[in-house]
Write an enzyme that holds these catalytic residues in place. Structure first.
Site, PDB file in Angstrom:
ATOM      1  N   CYS A 170      -1.693   8.763   3.756  1.00 16.60           N
ATOM      2  CA  CYS A 170      -1.750   8.428   2.336  1.00 16.60           C
ATOM      3  C   CYS A 170      -3.117   8.783   1.768  1.00 16.60           C
ATOM      4  O   CYS A 170      -3.272   8.986   0.572  1.00 16.60           O
ATOM      5  CB  CYS A 170      -1.424   6.962   2.110  1.00 16.60           C
ATOM      6  SG  CYS A 170      -2.420   5.875   3.103  1.00 16.60           S
ATOM      7  N   GLU A 215       0.889  -1.165   0.000  1.00 20.22           N
ATOM      8  CA  GLU A 215       0.000   0.000   0.000  1.00 20.22           C
ATOM      9  C   GLU A 215       0.919   1.203   0.000  1.00 20.22           C
ATOM     10  O   GLU A 215       1.715   1.361   0.911  1.00 20.22           O
ATOM     11  CB  GLU A 215      -0.877  -0.047   1.254  1.00 20.22           C
ATOM     12  CG  GLU A 215      -2.182   0.720   1.104  1.00 20.22           C
ATOM     13  CD  GLU A 215      -2.057   2.164   1.511  1.00 20.22           C
ATOM     14  OE1 GLU A 215      -1.839   3.008   0.606  1.00 20.22           O
ATOM     15  OE2 GLU A 215      -2.168   2.463   2.704  1.00 20.22           O
TER      16      GLU A 215
END
Lengths: 468, 526
Positions: B314, B280
């Site tokens: 993020c 990720e």
């Protein structure tokens, strides 16, 4: 149901009193000419009563409407909202939306004008001069006012000072204007106190940009700094300031700020309290203690609470205990208990500390209950103030004014754009089958049902079997 | 059996609950209740929280060396077989105990996050809740997943599908969610019967140490879970290339992620399997605001998504694409609303924005702020309070907003990981979607609109892993918003989703011919 009152009452006699007062009020309402009634005759609204899918889309459209700058956009959005799955369109609308270009824009304008005219019913003009004539007209009809400034959410310091300036200007403007009005004993002479002509309602979320309980003491100080000039000006000009209550998250801040301000500043003070909160009894007790400790008089505006859906959804999303009663009948019962609790604190002499009740409701049962309880306590009519929303409950207002009671309208003032959230809430109320007002005005329910006690669900059945 | 010296309270109860949950496999997943965040409008909760976090001291954590790591892997390999053979209910019961354990100390643990990572009260509290959710959710998912599936029912044959663990999983974790993200990855691996070597971020080893202790206390065997603090260049690199590691679960920067993928897929002669990488990596997330948006809502949503935790998420909003007709008034209000945010030491409840994680992050932020001045117009450059620096021991960068940014600018394409927001003007909603899609990242995105057809269009055409309509774009919840993107934002299933655990398993199928001499065992429906 346990009744917690300081006066022990034979319940049945008391209940009979409530029914008598209520029946009397209802009779007056029915006898008032029907042109006093203001049901939403508008086609759009009556359609929305019958179809929930349509209602949702229509009200969402209404909420968006002020952002739409021209009739092409209005038409475009209306079509977009109404041609959705699960929306049953009334035939007339469907045809109008599909019509030729000229007809389309005419239809769009019609819709916009209709919504604006409905909005004008609930939101008083944004221009001071128009507002003054409305206020004066109502005053002559025997109705006092409390002004609520509608506006966008306050997100910055500039926006906060803008609000502060608006409040300060309103105090000046209304003080100057109202001093020439004729005297109205019914509206100005309260039991052991005097009611100022100018009455403003304000929300703490409009005072500073960041109202957050997480930083409680700091926020409380910032709020006090922001409201201080308003309170000082209110004191100098003999103006009443009411602290509105908003969401549960801000409730403790609002109450703490109020308690701090009434002990520091000598303005005519009031605070709204929501009967739908589980914490309501504790909150009122805290206010009563403050009144006693500092020998201070103020008004408690008891309302049922306008953020019910939001509070339930918010709590469920976060897994928090739901802060409000979840049944309407529980809210009504809480409202009656709290009305009694506040009425018990009515000051018995001029200058004596205590709380006056301002009862904010359109529900004849709730009003009759408070009036009956006042009789039990031996309080005169002017010991209570009734408050209702501008643009609603016309016949009820006339009926209570004719009875010599003090009535104050809560009047939202502002531009349409920020006013839409308020308007949608009113529309929902006026088209809800849960609404007492709607049932009362449309006469879709019997008087017995309308006046049923919230304390005993069985009472209704008894009444039906009653052959007296 | 689990060998541990701890008492095992409620194992039986939890197992029964777990068995009940797992007894039927269905498409409608079990209902999951998320742990509640603290209600800070409640005085009791505020006081308790404050008391718990003020006494927290962060201790130094020693780096391990390559020999340590080698012995961890050796021990984990040996222990893994036994862990695999442990009933799934036992494994899940240990995880549920860990959830209870963390719940008991949640405020103190939040205090460690505040001190070590510089999160604010609310952010730290929410992260602890997410960690608890991962434990409870994956514990239950693992049980559902462990039930063998009977495939088509043909006479004379019996087809069964089941899963097995992959072996040893290396978890390489970031500092920005120093508890929830490593815990999520670790728990997914443990619940499915793998052993784990956890390498925490260099910036946040202490919170990782705590979480490993909590798991050990709750009955996860010591040799099944090892903490491997150290540098990415040495310990991280060794983990990725070790031929005994079957799976690498990584969350972090794109550059490191792509390197890991390259290294991990280079199969060594002594390696008898192909590694799997779950990655990720990041985002350049956009929020579109059209001319029908509720601006009160949109301004707060953009502001909080862009500047929460100083933009070090993020999922953070780093591009705001605004339609021309409302651009100027929107920016004015956004700037004014951002100015009300408090930059300072996050130990104080009133702080909205804490420090950046380290000097390197500050340097990068400053570089991009300079680029922003060159590429666009600086609408807001908030300074940071000098008084806060000594307390937090970290550099501060205040929120920055740049307007006039174009699609080809660095500020519209590079992940900055700091409180720097690029505002891009679009003529139409279609153009806004086009701009939003024009980066390599596909992680989160948001739209503020009150036009039904725009909502539908966004759902269809705005290519991101997590799309948020008329709300902020950070703070995904386990089971409610399973999280993860595609494009260059990462590979793998969504964290906190029902399929995440499968990645740590090997699927197997067995077909048995049950016909002998022309007859089959009787089954009830033949």
């Amino acid at each position: 149901m346990l009744r917690q009152t300081q006066v022990s009452l034979p319940v049945n006699n008391f209940e009979n009193r409530i029914q008598e007062i209520g029946a009397d009020l209802l009779e007056d309402m029915h006898s008032l000419s029907s042109n006093q009634k203001e049901p939403l005759t508008d086609k759009l609204m009556s359609w929305s009563m019958n179809d929930n899918g349509f209602k949702t889309q229509l009200f969402r459209f209404v909420d968006t409407l002020p952002a739409l700058k021209n009739s092409k956009l209005v038409h475009d959005y209306l079509k977009d909202y109404l041609f959705q799955p699960d929306v049953n369109l009334p035939a007339g609308i469907s045809t109008a939306l599909k019509a030729g270009r000229f007809a389309r824009s005419a239809f769009a304008m019609t819709v916009k004008l209709q919504v604006e005219s409905i909005a004008k019913r609930f939101i008083a003009a944004s221009k001071p001069n128009d507002l003054l004539s409305i206020l004066h007209g109502q005053w002559q009809n025997g109705i006092a006012f409390s002004i609520d400034l509608l506006g966008e959410e306050c997100l910055s310091d500039d926006e906060a000072s803008e609000y502060q300036n608006k409040y300060l200007e309103l105090i000046q403007l209304l003080s100057q204007e109202t001093c020439s009005w004729q005297a109205m004993t019914q509206l100005e002479v309260g039991y052991n106190h005097h009611e100022p002509r100018v009455n403003l309602s304000l929300k703490i979320s409009s005072l500073i940009a960041k109202v957050d309980s997480i930083n409680f003491d700091y926020t409380l100080n910032s709020l006090e700094q922001a409201i201080k000039p308003i309170l000082i000006s209110a004191e100098q000009n003999n103006v009443f300031i009411n602290f509105d209550i908003e969401s549960y998250a801000l409730k403790n801040l609002t109450i703490k700020l109020f308690e701090r301000c009434v002990t520091k500043y000598q303005f005519h003070a009031g605070i709204a309290i929501q009967a739908y909160l589980h914490s309501v009894e504790h909150d009122i007790q805290s206010l009563i203690n403050t009144a006693a400790k500092y020998n201070r008089q103020f008004t408690i505006r008891l309302v049922k609470g306008a953020y019910w859906d939001y509070e339930v959804i918010n709590a469920k999303q976060r897994g928090w205990p739901i802060p409000v009663y979840t049944k309407k009948v529980e809210v009504d019962a809480s409202f009656e208990r709290m009305a009694e609790k506040i009425l018990n604190q009515t000051p018995k002499a001029v200058g004596q500390g205590g709380a006056f009740l301002a009862l904010g409701s359109h529900n004849v049962r709730s009003i009759s209950h408070a009036l009956a309880y006042m009789k039990e306590l031996g309080l005169p009519k002017n010991a209570i103030e009734l408050q209702m929303l501008y643009g609603m409950a016309g016949t009820l207002k006339t009926a209570v004014v004719n009875k010599g009671l003090r009535l104050r309208e809560y009047i939202p003032v502002g531009e349409l754009l920020p006013g839409m959230a308020y308007l949608v809430r009113r529309l929902l109320e006026n088209t809800s089958n849960e609404s007492w007002l709607h049932a009362g005005e449309s006469q879709s329910r019997s008087d017995q049902e309308l006046l049923a006690s919230p304390h005993q669900h069985s009472l209704l059945d008894e009444a039906n079997h009653d052959t007296k | 059996m689990i060998r541990n010296n701890e008492k095992q309270p409620l194992v039986e109860d939890k197992s029964h609950e777990a068995e009940a949950v797992g007894s039927t496999r269905s498409n409608t997943h079990f209902e999951f209740i998320n742990e509640s965040i603290r209600d800070f409008s409640d005085e009791k909760q505020r006081q308790q929280f404050k008391k718990s976090i003020t006494s927290i001291k962060i201790q130094n954590t020693k780096h391990i060396d390559t020999q340590d790591l080698d012995s961890y892997i050796t021990r984990a390999k040996k222990a893994q077989q036994h862990w695999q053979a442990t009933a799934v209910y036992q494994r899940s019961a240990a995880l549920l105990r860990a959830a209870d354990n963390i719940t008991t100390h949640r405020d103190a643990i939040a205090g460690v996050i505040i001190r070590e990572a510089g999160k604010t009260w609310r952010e730290a509290d929410a992260e602890v809740c997410e960690a608890i959710d991962f434990l409870r959710y994956y514990a239950r998912c693992a049980i559902e997943l462990s039930i063998p599936e009977i495939l088509n029912d043909y006479p004379g044959e019996f087809n069964e599908h089941w899963i097995e663990p992959r072996g040893i999983v290396a978890v390489i974790a970031p500092w920005n969610f120093p508890l929830a993200i490593p815990l999520g990855m670790t728990v997914a691996a443990l619940a499915t019967g793998n052993a784990v070597i956890l390498k925490p971020a260099e910036q946040t080893p202490y919170i990782a140490k705590m979480l490993v202790e909590k798991l050990h206390q709750s009955g996860i065997p010591k040799d099944i879970l090892h903490l491997a603090p150290g540098l990415g260049e040495t310990i991280g690199a060794q983990l990725v290339s070790d031929s005994r590691i079957s799976t690498i679960a990584f969350t972090g920067s794109r550059q490191v992620g792509l390197n890991i993928i390259k290294t991990a897929y280079d199969t060594k002669p002594d390696q008898h399997f192909i590694k799997r990488v779950i990655c990720e990596m990041g985002g350049k997330n956009a929020i579109i605001v059209d001319d029908s948006a509720d601006l009160d809502q949109a301004i707060v949503g953009v502001r909080d998504s862009a500047f929460g935790f100083a933009g070090q998420k993020c999922s953070a909003c780093s591009r705001c694409i605004v339609l021309e007709s409302i651009h100027d008034s929107f920016v004015d209000r956004l700037v004014a609303a951002t100015k009300t945010l408090e930059v300072g030491d996050p130990i104080n409840p009133g702080t909205d924005i804490g420090p950046l994680i380290d000097q390197e992050a500050e340097h990068k932020a400053q570089c991009y702020i300079n680029i922003g001045h060159a590429e666009g117009h600086c609408a807001l450059a908030m300074s940071s309070p000098l008084s806060a620096e000594p307390h937090a021991n970290r550099p501060f960068v205040g929120p920055h907003i740049f307007t006039g940014i174009q699609q080809h600018h660095s500020l519209a394409n590079d992940e900055i990981f700091a409180p720097v927001l690029a505002v891009i003007k679009a003529k139409t909603f279609d153009e806004a979607i086009h701009i939003a899609n024009a980066t390599d990242y596909k992680l989160t995105g948001g739209v503020y609109t009150r036009k039904p057809s725009h909502l539908t269009k966004a759902k269809r055409e705005f290519n991101v892993g997590n799309l948020y309509l008329n709300r902020n774009i950070t703070g995904a919840l386990v089971a409610r918003q399973p999280f993860g993107g595609f494009g260059l934002s990462g590979i793998g299933e969504k964290a906190g989703g029902v399929h995440y655990l499968r990645q740590f398993t090997v699927p197997r199928v067995c077909s048995e011919n049950t016909m002998r001499r022309g007859f089959v065992p009787e089954t009830f429906d033949m």
